[in-house]
Design a protein around this motif. Sequence first.
Motif, PDB file in Angstrom:
ATOM      1  N   LEU A  64       0.807  -1.219   0.000  1.00 40.78           N
ATOM      2  CA  LEU A  64       0.000   0.000   0.000  1.00 40.78           C
ATOM      3  C   LEU A  64       0.840   1.268   0.000  1.00 40.78           C
ATOM      4  O   LEU A  64       0.334   2.353   0.290  1.00 40.78           O
ATOM      5  CB  LEU A  64      -0.954  -0.009   1.206  1.00 40.78           C
ATOM      6  CG  LEU A  64      -2.013  -1.103   1.185  1.00 40.78           C
ATOM      7  CD1 LEU A  64      -2.873  -1.051   2.436  1.00 40.78           C
ATOM      8  CD2 LEU A  64      -2.888  -0.997  -0.064  1.00 40.78           C
ATOM      9  N   SER A  65       2.106   1.132  -0.337  1.00 43.59           N
ATOM     10  CA  SER A  65       2.990   2.294  -0.372  1.00 43.59           C
ATOM     11  C   SER A  65       3.917   2.221  -1.584  1.00 43.59           C
ATOM     12  O   SER A  65       4.309   1.134  -2.012  1.00 43.59           O
ATOM     13  CB  SER A  65       3.829   2.358   0.907  1.00 43.59           C
ATOM     14  OG  SER A  65       4.840   3.343   0.812  1.00 43.59           O
ATOM     15  N   ASP A  93     -15.136  -3.821   7.042  1.00 48.74           N
ATOM     16  CA  ASP A  93     -14.783  -2.993   5.893  1.00 48.74           C
ATOM     17  C   ASP A  93     -14.030  -3.859   4.879  1.00 48.74           C
ATOM     18  O   ASP A  93     -12.858  -4.184   5.099  1.00 48.74           O
ATOM     19  CB  ASP A  93     -13.917  -1.816   6.331  1.00 48.74           C
ATOM     20  CG  ASP A  93     -13.510  -0.921   5.158  1.00 48.74           C
ATOM     21  OD1 ASP A  93     -14.018  -1.152   4.037  1.00 48.74           O
ATOM     22  OD2 ASP A  93     -12.688  -0.001   5.374  1.00 48.74           O
ATOM     23  N   PRO A  94     -14.646  -4.262   3.775  1.00 46.73           N
ATOM     24  CA  PRO A  94     -13.985  -5.134   2.792  1.00 46.73           C
ATOM     25  C   PRO A  94     -12.682  -4.561   2.253  1.00 46.73           C
ATOM     26  O   PRO A  94     -11.806  -5.310   1.816  1.00 46.73           O
ATOM     27  CB  PRO A  94     -15.027  -5.264   1.682  1.00 46.73           C
ATOM     28  CG  PRO A  94     -16.332  -4.977   2.341  1.00 46.73           C
ATOM     29  CD  PRO A  94     -16.030  -3.947   3.388  1.00 46.73           C
ATOM     30  N   ALA A  95     -12.537  -3.232   2.292  1.00 42.76           N
ATOM     31  CA  ALA A  95     -11.334  -2.601   1.749  1.00 42.76           C
ATOM     32  C   ALA A  95     -10.070  -3.059   2.464  1.00 42.76           C
ATOM     33  O   ALA A  95      -8.975  -3.005   1.899  1.00 42.76           O
ATOM     34  CB  ALA A  95     -11.456  -1.080   1.835  1.00 42.76           C
ATOM     35  N   VAL A  96     -10.217  -3.527   3.702  1.00 44.23           N
ATOM     36  CA  VAL A  96      -9.064  -4.027   4.455  1.00 44.23           C
ATOM     37  C   VAL A  96      -8.368  -5.150   3.689  1.00 44.23           C
ATOM     38  O   VAL A  96      -7.143  -5.288   3.732  1.00 44.23           O
ATOM     39  CB  VAL A  96      -9.508  -4.524   5.849  1.00 44.23           C
ATOM     40  CG1 VAL A  96      -8.370  -5.234   6.568  1.00 44.23           C
ATOM     41  CG2 VAL A  96     -10.023  -3.357   6.691  1.00 44.23           C
ATOM     42  N   CYS A 160     -12.443 -13.118  -1.784  1.00 43.47           N
ATOM     43  CA  CYS A 160     -12.782 -13.518  -3.151  1.00 43.47           C
ATOM     44  C   CYS A 160     -12.865 -12.297  -4.063  1.00 43.47           C
ATOM     45  O   CYS A 160     -12.347 -12.311  -5.186  1.00 43.47           O
ATOM     46  CB  CYS A 160     -14.098 -14.274  -3.138  1.00 43.47           C
ATOM     47  SG  CYS A 160     -14.627 -14.906  -4.741  1.00 43.47           S
ATOM     48  N   ILE A 161     -13.496 -11.245  -3.588  1.00 44.33           N
ATOM     49  CA  ILE A 161     -13.615 -10.014  -4.371  1.00 44.33           C
ATOM     50  C   ILE A 161     -12.238  -9.438  -4.680  1.00 44.33           C
ATOM     51  O   ILE A 161     -11.912  -9.112  -5.826  1.00 44.33           O
ATOM     52  CB  ILE A 161     -14.473  -8.982  -3.618  1.00 44.33           C
ATOM     53  CG1 ILE A 161     -15.917  -9.459  -3.503  1.00 44.33           C
ATOM     54  CG2 ILE A 161     -14.416  -7.625  -4.317  1.00 44.33           C
ATOM     55  CD1 ILE A 161     -16.764  -8.643  -2.553  1.00 44.33           C
ATOM     56  N   GLY A 162     -11.412  -9.311  -3.644  1.00 46.07           N
ATOM     57  CA  GLY A 162     -10.090  -8.717  -3.829  1.00 46.07           C
ATOM     58  C   GLY A 162      -9.206  -9.512  -4.765  1.00 46.07           C
ATOM     59  O   GLY A 162      -8.585  -8.959  -5.678  1.00 46.07           O
ATOM     60  N   LYS A 163      -9.139 -10.829  -4.569  1.00 45.93           N
ATOM     61  CA  LYS A 163      -8.248 -11.643  -5.397  1.00 45.93           C
ATOM     62  C   LYS A 163      -8.751 -11.756  -6.831  1.00 45.93           C
ATOM     63  O   LYS A 163      -7.947 -11.794  -7.773  1.00 45.93           O
ATOM     64  CB  LYS A 163      -8.092 -13.034  -4.779  1.00 45.93           C
ATOM     65  CG  LYS A 163      -7.457 -13.033  -3.398  1.00 45.93           C
ATOM     66  CD  LYS A 163      -6.112 -12.329  -3.351  1.00 45.93           C
ATOM     67  CE  LYS A 163      -5.000 -13.157  -3.905  1.00 45.93           C
ATOM     68  NZ  LYS A 163      -3.658 -12.549  -3.707  1.00 45.93           N
ATOM     69  N   THR A 164     -10.072 -11.789  -7.016  1.00 45.06           N
ATOM     70  CA  THR A 164     -10.604 -11.855  -8.380  1.00 45.06           C
ATOM     71  C   THR A 164     -10.330 -10.561  -9.124  1.00 45.06           C
ATOM     72  O   THR A 164      -9.900 -10.570 -10.290  1.00 45.06           O
ATOM     73  CB  THR A 164     -12.116 -12.151  -8.355  1.00 45.06           C
ATOM     74  OG1 THR A 164     -12.340 -13.406  -7.688  1.00 45.06           O
ATOM     75  CG2 THR A 164     -12.688 -12.232  -9.765  1.00 45.06           C
ATOM     76  N   ARG A 165     -10.592  -9.431  -8.495  1.00 48.05           N
ATOM     77  CA  ARG A 165     -10.295  -8.147  -9.127  1.00 48.05           C
ATOM     78  C   ARG A 165      -8.799  -7.993  -9.396  1.00 48.05           C
ATOM     79  O   ARG A 165      -8.395  -7.455 -10.440  1.00 48.05           O
ATOM     80  CB  ARG A 165     -10.791  -7.000  -8.245  1.00 48.05           C
ATOM     81  CG  ARG A 165     -12.306  -6.866  -8.194  1.00 48.05           C
ATOM     82  CD  ARG A 165     -12.728  -5.705  -7.306  1.00 48.05           C
ATOM     83  NE  ARG A 165     -14.176  -5.553  -7.266  1.00 48.05           N
ATOM     84  CZ  ARG A 165     -14.812  -4.724  -6.450  1.00 48.05           C
ATOM     85  NH1 ARG A 165     -14.115  -3.969  -5.605  1.00 48.05           N
ATOM     86  NH2 ARG A 165     -16.130  -4.643  -6.469  1.00 48.05           N
TER      87      ARG A 165
END
Length: 343
Positions: A64-65, A93-96, A160-165
């Motif tokens: 993240l940096s 918070d899914p953004a984590v 799942c959302i994060g890894k798929t995106r």
Amino acid sequence: MKRILVTGASGFVAKHLIGQLLAAGYSVRGTVRGQGKVPGIWSSVADLAPGHGGQLELVDADLLSEAGWSAAMADVDAVMHVAATIVAEEPRDPAVVVRPAVEGTERVLRFAHAAGITRVIMTSPIATVGYGHGHDRGIRTYSEADFTDLDGMKRSWAYCIGKTRAERAAWAFAEANAMALTTIHPGAILGPATDADTSISLGMVTGLLDGSTPAMPNIGFAVSDVRDVAAMHVAALQKPESIGQRYLCTSPYTHFKEVAVILRRAYPDYPVTLKTVPDWIVRLLALSGGPVRQIINDVGNEKHYDGRKGAALLGRSYRSPEEAILAAAESAIRLGLVKRKGA
């Protein structure tokens, strides 16, 4: 000697991967986020690739940096993007979870491209394969041709959302920038832990052994031995035909109760349960989030994954689920992660 950059060097897969790369004669640079987990990496390398520690360098770089990535990519021949943020419970918070996966992947690829690196091998779990296809009951077999459809998912799952995106973004970036990308897709990763800082996946084994799992959900999963996952990354690096391909690294479907039976047989003195939780209770519990929310999409159905293409790349059969389970148990006990009943 080629230099390979491995992101997230303190991870379960990454430590085995670094060990295998060093043993194969590569020079490795690993990225870490802070110095807290560095001793565990060095300890693991000493066990997995004795005498090769001089070929390992560890550098600070956070997904993240922007800091540190230019230096990390200097004089590197290939990147293995293994780093991931994995949490035990579904975050409020899914953004984590989503942000490090997507933004981190984009950052790694962008800095690799800027450094003139064209070869990237990326770990992308089966969460990017078998979800959102309307499979709510019965058995279905998935292959590398399947890609998770986030719009088709009835129940959200941040990982799942994060890894798929992230994987979608990686393939788009690779196509736009002539990058030679390969993705490796493991299931539930078990096998031997190298130090006490290990994978959340091993929790299914330690929870059964120490009795903290009083009953199991009525689900199953594809087991992947960490040693096979690491070896498949190395095989992809060494075989040009893997460029542009996705590979499942998955052994046959294993029911959670089968894990318990294997452990109970091998460790009769430990309080391993054989009890299961009815599906309706799991669904009810999932409404409030927590760890159950992460498995709710697997309740009432069996997702099988055809790992034959990956085995062909590996050049051998996978280690059996039983071998992976017992190796995880032995190492967890040896490292003091599990105590005997009554101890």
